[in-house]
Enzyme design. Structure first.
Site, PDB file in Angstrom:
ATOM      1  N   ASP A 134       0.838  -1.194   0.000  1.00  0.00           N
ATOM      2  CA  ASP A 134       0.000   0.000   0.000  1.00  0.00           C
ATOM      3  C   ASP A 134       0.882   1.256   0.000  1.00  0.00           C
ATOM      4  O   ASP A 134       2.073   1.177   0.323  1.00  0.00           O
ATOM      5  CB  ASP A 134      -0.879  -0.065   1.257  1.00  0.00           C
ATOM      6  CG  ASP A 134      -1.707   1.172   1.472  1.00  0.00           C
ATOM      7  OD1 ASP A 134      -2.244   1.711   0.487  1.00  0.00           O
ATOM      8  OD2 ASP A 134      -1.818   1.607   2.643  1.00  0.00           O
TER       9      ASP A 134
ATOM     10  N   ASP B 235      -1.833  -0.392   6.040  1.00  0.00           N
ATOM     11  CA  ASP B 235      -2.109   0.158   7.365  1.00  0.00           C
ATOM     12  C   ASP B 235      -3.604   0.170   7.683  1.00  0.00           C
ATOM     13  O   ASP B 235      -3.976   0.463   8.814  1.00  0.00           O
ATOM     14  CB  ASP B 235      -1.560   1.595   7.463  1.00  0.00           C
ATOM     15  CG  ASP B 235      -2.213   2.523   6.460  1.00  0.00           C
ATOM     16  OD1 ASP B 235      -2.376   2.108   5.286  1.00  0.00           O
ATOM     17  OD2 ASP B 235      -2.587   3.647   6.832  1.00  0.00           O
TER      18      ASP B 235
ATOM     19  N   ASP C 114      -0.309   5.093   1.038  1.00  0.00           N
ATOM     20  CA  ASP C 114      -0.529   6.056   2.136  1.00  0.00           C
ATOM     21  C   ASP C 114      -0.450   5.358   3.497  1.00  0.00           C
ATOM     22  O   ASP C 114      -1.109   4.344   3.725  1.00  0.00           O
ATOM     23  CB  ASP C 114      -1.898   6.735   1.990  1.00  0.00           C
ATOM     24  CG  ASP C 114      -1.980   7.524   0.699  1.00  0.00           C
ATOM     25  OD1 ASP C 114      -0.970   8.117   0.310  1.00  0.00           O
ATOM     26  OD2 ASP C 114      -3.066   7.519   0.078  1.00  0.00           O
TER      27      ASP C 114
HETATM   28 MG    MG Z   1      -2.890   3.123   3.518  1.00  0.00          MG
END
Ligand code: MG
Length: 181
Positions: A6, A138, A8
């Site tokens: 991922d 995240d 961000d």
């Molecule tokens: Mg993310």
């Protein structure tokens, strides 16, 4: 191993830079220190009356392109690329205002990682349809239209520590967690 990563909150410091810009733009308003962030969406933790101001920050031109890399991320990605044949950046565009975010994510990858990595960007709102062995992300829980093939290894952040059961990783311990030399 086929690895999905991922952007961000994993390789680009969305939260850190949001907070920096928030304090700069609205010094008189309350802010939430990174270690106190709870819940995935920053807008949901700020007072309701600030919602528009919060969104203004991450929708503004240049926000995504200028996000600083997470400490250690670029070095780790370069090492990962040398060890694995199949590595993809798997990222979801911001909606409904995607016009800056989509283009700027591509620019960001080009500037920090180069053309090779631009070729390996997967932009999707449904990561469960993507094939892979491991997804480093995240986001606390990732839902979609399929039962994912990948194992969700959580990139450790204060706002996802309520999730138990997943393996966790940071750019300090990724080699041990992924068992890559
Ligand atoms: Mg993310």
């Amino acid at each position: 191993m086929r690895l999905l990563i991922d952007m961000d909150g994993v390789i680009a410091d969305f939260e850190g830079d949001f907070l920096r810009r928030w304090k700069e733009t609205h010094p008189e308003k309350t802010h939430i220190p990174l270690e106190n962030r709870k819940g995935f969406y920053v807008r949901e933790q700020y007072p309701q009356e600030f919602s528009e101001f919060v969104q203004e920050i991450y929708h503004s031109p240049g926000f995504y392109q200028n996000l600083p890399p997470m400490p250690g991320a670029i070095e780790a990605l370069k090492e990962i690329k040398n060890s694995l044949n199949h590595v993809f950046l798997c990222t979801s565009p911001m909606l409904p205002k995607y016009e800056n975010c989509v283009l700027e994510k591509f620019h960001w990858v080009y500037e920090h990682l180069g053309t090779d990595w631009v070729n390996n960007i997967i932009l999707t709102r449904d990561k469960t349809v993507v094939k892979g062995d491991v997804l480093i992300d995240d986001k606390p829980d990732i839902k979609g239209s399929c039962i994912p093939e990948w194992e969700h290894v959580i990139y450790d952040q204060p706002y996802n520590r309520n999730i138990t059961g997943n393996r966790r990783l940071t750019w300090d311990n990724w080699k041990e967690v992924l068992n890559i030399q």
